[in-house]
Design a protein around this motif. Structure first.
Motif, short mmCIF file in Angstrom:
data_model
loop_
_atom_site.label_atom_id
_atom_site.label_comp_id
_atom_site.label_asym_id
_atom_site.label_seq_id
_atom_site.Cartn_x
_atom_site.Cartn_y
_atom_site.Cartn_z
N LEU A 248 0.74 -1.20 0.08
CA LEU A 248 0.01 0.04 -0.16
C LEU A 248 0.84 1.21 0.07
O LEU A 248 1.91 1.32 0.91
CB LEU A 248 -0.98 0.04 1.23
N LEU A 279 -1.28 -0.62 -4.39
CA LEU A 279 -2.53 0.17 -4.29
C LEU A 279 -2.11 1.43 -3.87
O LEU A 279 -1.26 1.75 -2.91
CB LEU A 279 -3.37 -0.37 -3.41
N LEU A 281 -3.05 5.45 -2.71
CA LEU A 281 -4.01 6.46 -2.24
C LEU A 281 -3.13 7.84 -2.41
O LEU A 281 -2.22 7.97 -1.90
CB LEU A 281 -4.39 6.25 -1.06
N GLN A 298 -10.01 6.10 5.38
CA GLN A 298 -9.66 5.38 3.93
C GLN A 298 -8.56 4.68 3.79
O GLN A 298 -8.18 3.59 3.51
CB GLN A 298 -9.61 6.37 3.06
N ALA A 302 -8.03 0.84 3.41
CA ALA A 302 -7.08 0.31 2.21
C ALA A 302 -5.99 -0.83 2.85
O ALA A 302 -5.73 -1.64 2.20
CB ALA A 302 -6.37 1.35 1.63
N ARG A 305 -7.79 -4.00 3.49
CA ARG A 305 -8.02 -4.72 2.17
C ARG A 305 -6.66 -5.29 1.54
O ARG A 305 -6.57 -6.27 1.11
CB ARG A 305 -8.61 -3.91 1.09
N SER A 306 -5.72 -4.37 1.34
CA SER A 306 -4.25 -4.82 0.78
C SER A 306 -3.70 -5.75 1.81
O SER A 306 -3.00 -6.65 0.81
CB SER A 306 -3.48 -3.58 0.72
#
Length: 311
Positions: A248, A279, A281, A298, A302, A305-306
């Protein structure tokens, strides 16, 4: 210039002597300016009665219809007592674009007794007031004007936006704005304004490693690496924040990221890193000042999820 006594020659003379004021002041003048030219109160009475001039207060007289600049001149004329444009109004006069302001801000020296209020004008009396710029309409310099505008703003969001716009539109040079921060001591939302000025003038570097690490701990995240070098197809990129355990990346964008070719460079970097499997952001540095909880929520989502994806 000799003054005709009456009739058409007198009207012609009035038009001639007031022409420079019309050009310089967007069609408006004060009674004292007209008196200095030899225009009497009877001249004013005759022009107003004929519908050529119009009274818009006790001091301001419209010689020909004007626009925004004429309204600013009127505000200064009517308030008097050393009044000058300040805050957003001074910035707009200096060229600030993309901003709407319903009233005109003027400042007078602290302790001045203003005998009358003027519709559509907000009068301020700062404890310390620098000499006004007197070329054209009296006004505060952009540096002082933007710092006071941020203090007078209705919200932190509005204050941050004004500071960022003044720098982006080159009305306030970053080094001069930083040097002027002493005037925010004791001002409304002074600490916030100082943080935002550093954000705007220094970019993402103003949000140091320890600052973001503190935010991560506050929201239950492990401490990430900062300024990570990634070698991907097409080049080498420096990433602001990355967690190795979940691929991330968080990019913290300073105000300069909206200037020149920076958006192009940012897009190329983000696309390359994303295609390599991370990912990404993006968070504007001012976003962390104004919407910390929303952005960090957020990041937490993230990260979770990652982390599941790479487990």
């Amino acid at each position: 210039m000799d003054q005709p006594r009456q009739g058409a020659p007198r009207r012609s003379w009035r038009a001639s002597v007031t022409a420079p004021l019309i050009d310089a002041q967007d069609g408006i003048a004060s009674r004292s300016q007209l008196r200095s030219l030899g225009v009497t109160r009877w001249d004013v009475r005759d022009e107003v009665a004929a519908g050529r001039w119009r009274l818009v207060g006790r001091q301001a007289i419209v010689l020909v219809p004007g626009g925004d600049e004429a309204r600013r001149w009127r505000a200064v004329f009517e308030v008097g007592a050393g009044a000058r444009l300040d805050g957003v109004s001074a910035l707009m006069h200096a060229g600030l674009s993309g901003w709407r302001h319903d009233t005109i801000d003027v400042s007078v020296p602290h302790g001045t007794r203003v005998r009358r209020r003027v519709e559509g004008v907000t009068i301020h009396a700062p404890r310390h007031l620098e000499p006004a710029v007197l070329a054209g309409i009296p006004r505060a310099r952009p540096i002082e004007a933007v710092l006071r505008a941020a203090s007078w703003a209705r919200s932190d969001r509005q204050a941050a936006t004004l500071l960022a716009m003044a720098v982006q539109q080159r009305l306030a040079r970053p080094e001069r704005l930083l040097a002027a921060l002493t005037m925010t001591r004791g001002a409304r939302r002074g600490a916030f304004v100082r943080r935002v000025v550093h954000d705007v003038c220094a970019g993402a570097e103003s949000l140091g490693e320890l600052d973001f690490a503190v935010l991560c701990r506050r929201y239950g995240l492990p401490t990430p690496e900062r300024q990570v070098v990634r070698h991907v197809a097409g080049g080498r990129y420096y990433l602001d924040v990355r967690w190795r355990d979940c691929a991330l990346v968080v990019e913290i964008d300073g105000a300069h990221h909206g200037l020149g070719l920076s958006p192009v460079d940012d897009a190329l970097r983000q696309n390359a890193v994303t295609l390599d499997g991370d990912l990404v952001l993006r968070i504007p540095v001012l976003g962390l000042r104004l919407y910390e909880r929303e952005f960090m929520t957020q990041v937490v989502a993230a990260h979770g999820r990652s982390h599941r994806r790479t487990a």
